[in-house]
Design a protein around this motif. Structure first.
Motif, PDB file in Angstrom:
ATOM      1  N   ARG A  23       0.830  -1.214   0.000  1.00  0.00           N
ATOM      2  CA  ARG A  23       0.000   0.000   0.000  1.00  0.00           C
ATOM      3  C   ARG A  23       0.861   1.260   0.000  1.00  0.00           C
ATOM      4  O   ARG A  23       0.509   2.263  -0.608  1.00  0.00           O
ATOM      5  CB  ARG A  23      -0.947   0.008   1.192  1.00  0.00           C
ATOM      6  CG  ARG A  23      -0.278  -0.127   2.545  1.00  0.00           C
ATOM      7  CD  ARG A  23      -1.282  -0.146   3.701  1.00  0.00           C
ATOM      8  NE  ARG A  23      -1.969   1.138   3.839  1.00  0.00           N
ATOM      9  CZ  ARG A  23      -2.948   1.361   4.697  1.00  0.00           C
ATOM     10  NH1 ARG A  23      -3.377   0.372   5.484  1.00  0.00           N
ATOM     11  NH2 ARG A  23      -3.519   2.535   4.789  1.00  0.00           N
ATOM     12  N   ASP A  66     -12.195  -2.467   2.848  1.00  0.00           N
ATOM     13  CA  ASP A  66     -10.842  -2.114   2.420  1.00  0.00           C
ATOM     14  C   ASP A  66     -10.019  -3.373   2.161  1.00  0.00           C
ATOM     15  O   ASP A  66     -10.213  -4.418   2.802  1.00  0.00           O
ATOM     16  CB  ASP A  66     -10.150  -1.276   3.493  1.00  0.00           C
ATOM     17  CG  ASP A  66     -10.814   0.078   3.674  1.00  0.00           C
ATOM     18  OD1 ASP A  66     -11.428   0.556   2.700  1.00  0.00           O
ATOM     19  OD2 ASP A  66     -10.721   0.637   4.775  1.00  0.00           O
ATOM     20  N   TYR A 112     -12.839   9.459  -2.807  1.00  0.00           N
ATOM     21  CA  TYR A 112     -12.904   8.639  -1.602  1.00  0.00           C
ATOM     22  C   TYR A 112     -14.232   7.897  -1.551  1.00  0.00           C
ATOM     23  O   TYR A 112     -15.288   8.484  -1.819  1.00  0.00           O
ATOM     24  CB  TYR A 112     -12.796   9.506  -0.353  1.00  0.00           C
ATOM     25  CG  TYR A 112     -11.440  10.112  -0.088  1.00  0.00           C
ATOM     26  CD1 TYR A 112     -10.566   9.545   0.828  1.00  0.00           C
ATOM     27  CD2 TYR A 112     -11.048  11.276  -0.734  1.00  0.00           C
ATOM     28  CE1 TYR A 112      -9.325  10.120   1.103  1.00  0.00           C
ATOM     29  CE2 TYR A 112      -9.813  11.863  -0.483  1.00  0.00           C
ATOM     30  CZ  TYR A 112      -8.961  11.271   0.436  1.00  0.00           C
ATOM     31  OH  TYR A 112      -7.744  11.849   0.694  1.00  0.00           O
ATOM     32  N   SER A 140     -15.542   4.959   4.627  1.00  0.00           N
ATOM     33  CA  SER A 140     -14.112   4.886   4.923  1.00  0.00           C
ATOM     34  C   SER A 140     -13.407   4.289   3.714  1.00  0.00           C
ATOM     35  O   SER A 140     -14.041   3.851   2.761  1.00  0.00           O
ATOM     36  CB  SER A 140     -13.849   4.028   6.168  1.00  0.00           C
ATOM     37  OG  SER A 140     -14.253   2.684   5.933  1.00  0.00           O
ATOM     38  N   GLY A 141     -12.076   4.277   3.784  1.00  0.00           N
ATOM     39  CA  GLY A 141     -11.300   3.655   2.722  1.00  0.00           C
ATOM     40  C   GLY A 141     -10.390   4.648   2.031  1.00  0.00           C
ATOM     41  O   GLY A 141     -10.575   5.865   2.081  1.00  0.00           O
TER      42      GLY A 141
END
Length: 705
Positions: A62, A85, A677, A681-682
């Protein structure tokens, strides 16, 4: 020179470049796997991208480290199905000469949790996905694949093969430990990561490495020295550009190590969030030393050839420079190039070639100067981003005045000898000077643009030692200058132009208008930087410059004195812009756009809204093209409204360290940068610098799935 440029073009776009863009057999065999053959409504299972990597090659984590790109998986799920995710197994380190990258070799499985809606219709279902990754060995190759898997919706049934791969990946993923405390403190003189937790007691630790989630927190290639006493650890690190002025926020990452408890060796990985400015123990650094691999433990650092990224970056730089000729930022300089082609039809071949080489020298020399400036910023601990020179109001005002004067020159209002690009058939030294200055101006005007392939080359260059970095900038210059040099060495191409005649004067006058148009744009940029007062002083500078041009037509001592007065007034008005304070950046005229901040993005995501962020600047022509084009399309606006997308604009017209740091974290060498985005979340999807309406709409639809 022509033969040299031709050879360079062949080498850079030959076998390595062809491999880079996907010819031949892929280096990674990718497929979509699942831990379920059949799923039942309401359950959560895992899909995963499984990569089998050719020996000697590697893909990226990542945070890829000093260079590289993380693997991405875009799932196309039915309505109501939700993906979480990606879960990243603990990475390994790969030394690439002076660089260190983070990633995987041999094979890796990247799971994604997927939740089935409670009202999912029974029956077979095919899930498709689009995967992209970068794989490196002697060269780096961007690869991609469309993958798919068919599941049944009904009773839950395990897939043994897929479950084995995914279980192994989940076992290799870092765990969370609520009993673990961590703090990160320090500055450019050194960072200290302190940790305390029961998991470190009664264990001999080896090969301990901290992998931050963000690039720039630490120097990835520097040694990490450990002190371990009981439950407490101290890790001495070298600061990256995000930490050279101190640790201003909590930083997260993964701690990977080998632990010996009794006769048993285990590889462990734990997620840590280190509070900024905090030390959770008082361990002293005097006994710290870099760890060596433990006996019997697997060596996680796999060396790779030093030429991996350099050849790729050189090819990208050459292609990016070539394409830069077609970018909207360069159109005023293209006018000057066109005028030169017209005016030198009658020139001798030798002199025509010399003009081409002098133009190339101006381009390459200016690229080297800008590259050197960025390297100085990097050494000073400041973010080095492309186009930052246009954040200086004096540079913007000076360029506007220069282009205004060039326009007047093209209109015939005044002449300096034989004009900037050698008017007429007799080409003298002033023509060479004009060609060189045109090359200088070409780079300055092109600076706001990031052509395709330039981003990767610039990002690589800014992480290299000085010699390698400057070589990349040379390739950028060669690419930008190559078409003009080609015509200079192949005068037969000029036969396509009409014969010399009165039309040449008219053509020269017409080309003045792109100069005036660019000057107007720069006035607008200065208004965004300094407000109306800045624009007023620039207008006064243009007035004084016009007065100077008029005075040049006067004769005698009085004429020279009047012209000198005009020059003084022009420089005085320009100098005022250098002393003015920038105005605060606000989003005006479009109430749906809010001013960007990291906290505002997190707040919008926590409210369940997808988020679109535009990193832009008034001096970035590509940004304005996207703003007036794709982002203004009715379909894009409708998609934003339908899905309640939170829109944020980060204006980089003036210097802003927070925006600079955000650009660097996302691997961007400058603006534009567009982030989408997902809701809740993520991590964001990074969109390309040149947008289309369909691309933006697709990213919005995927963000709300």
């Amino acid at each position: 020179m022509f033969r040299l440029l031709a050879v360079l073009l062949i080498l850079m776009t030959g076998a390595p470049a062809l491999a880079q863009f996907g010819s031949g057999d892929p280096m990674v065999d990718a497929r979509l796997v699942s831990d379920r053959r059949a799923v039942e409504p309401g359950e959560t299972f895992h899909l995963a991208l499984h990569q089998t990597i050719t020996p000697g090659w590697h893909t990226y984590w990542r945070n890829p480290g000093d260079s590289g790109e993380p693997t991405r998986l875009d799932l196309s799920l039915p309505d109501g199905w939700r993906a979480g995710d990606m879960i990243w197994p603990a990475p390994h380190s790969y030394d690439l000469g002076p660089l260190t990258n983070y990633g995987y070799s041999a094979e890796v499985t990247l799971p994604v949790p997927v939740t089935v809606p409670s009202n999912a219709a029974p029956g077979p279902l095919t899930i498709t996905a689009f995967a992209t990754w970068l794989v490196c060995e002697d060269i780096c190759i961007p690869e991609e694949a469309d993958v798919a898997i068919t599941l049944d919706v009904g009773g839950s049934v395990t897939d043994p093969a897929g479950e084995a791969l995914i279980t192994q990946a989940l076992d290799q993923a870092p765990v969370r430990d609520d009993a673990l405390r961590a703090g990160l403190d320090g500055d450019s003189n050194g960072l200290v990561l302190t940790l305390s937790g029961p998991r470190f007691a009664d264990a001999v630790l080896s090969d301990l490495t901290f992998y931050p989630y963000e690039s720039g927190v630490i120097d990835h290639a520097a040694d990490q020295a450990l002190v371990h006493e009981g439950e407490e650890l101290r890790l001495d690190l070298t600061a990256g550009y995000l930490s050279r002025n101190g640790v201003d926020q909590a930083r997260s990452g993964v701690l990977v190590y080998t632990a010996q408890r009794g006769d048993v060796w285990t590889e462990e990985a734990v997620v840590i969030t280190a509070r900024n400015g905090v030390r959770v123990n008082d361990l002293n650094a005097v006994t710290a030393a870099p760890l060596s691999p433990a006996s019997g433990a697997e060596e996680p650092r796999t060396p790779a050839p030093q030429s991996v990224s350099f050849l790729q970056a050189a090819g990208l730089a050459l292609l990016g420079g070539l394409i830069l000729n077609l970018m909207p930022c360069v159109f005023p300089v293209l006018s000057m190039k066109a005028l030169t082609l017209v005016e030198k039809r009658g020139a001798e071949k030798r002199e025509a070639r010399m003009l081409g080489l002098v133009f190339a020298a101006g381009v390459i020399g200016t690229f080297l100067a800008l590259g050197g400036s960025l390297l100085i910023l990097r050494v000073a601990g400041l973010p080095a981003l492309w186009g930052m020179q246009l954040q200086a109001p004096l540079v913007v005002a000076g360029l506007a005045t220069l282009l205004f004067l060039i326009g007047l020159n093209f209109m015939g209002a005044f002449e300096f000898g034989t004009s900037l690009q050698s008017v007429g058939s007799g080409i003298k030294d002033s023509g060479r000077k004009g060609a060189f200055l045109t090359g200088v101006l070409a780079v300055f005007v092109a600076a706001p643009c990031l052509a395709p392939f330039m981003t990767g080359a610039l990002a690589f260059a800014l992480t290299q030692p000085a010699l390698a970095s400057l070589t990349i900038f040379v390739f950028l210059g060669v690419g930008l200058a190559f078409p003009f040099v080609l015509v200079s060495f192949m005068p037969g191409l000029l036969a396509l132009l009409p014969k010399p005649g009165p039309w040449m004067i008219r053509f020269r006058q017409i080309l003045a208008f792109p100069m005036f148009a660019t000057a107007i744009w720069l006035v607008w940029v200065l208004t965004a930087q300094l407000g109306p007062n800045g624009a007023l002083w620039l207008m006064l500078a243009l007035l004084a410059a016009s007065f100077t041009v008029w005075a040049l037509g006067l004769s005698g001592l009085a004429g020279r004195a009047t012209a000198l007065l005009g020059v003084v007034l022009t420089l005085g008005a320009l100098s005022v812009t250098a002393r003015m304070e920038p105005v605060s950046q606000t989003v005006q005229g479009q109430s749906e756009w809010a001013v960007w901040s990291e906290s505002a993005v997190r707040e919008a995501q926590s409210a369940g809204r997808p988020v679109f962020v535009e990193f832009t600047a008034a001096w970035c022509v590509s940004c304005q093209v996207n703003k007036l084009g794709a982002l203004s399309e009715r379909g894009v606006k409708a998609a934003f409204a339908e899905h309640d997308v939170a829109l944020f604009r980060a204006d980089f017209t003036n210097r802003d360290p927070e925006i600079a740091a955000a650009l660097a974290r996302h691997g961007s060498a400058g603006v534009p940068l567009y982030l989408m985005y997902p809701a809740n979340s993520g991590a964001p999807e990074v969109l390309p610098p040149l947008l289309t309406g369909g691309l933006v709409i697709r990213s919005v639809n995927e963000a709300v799935q």
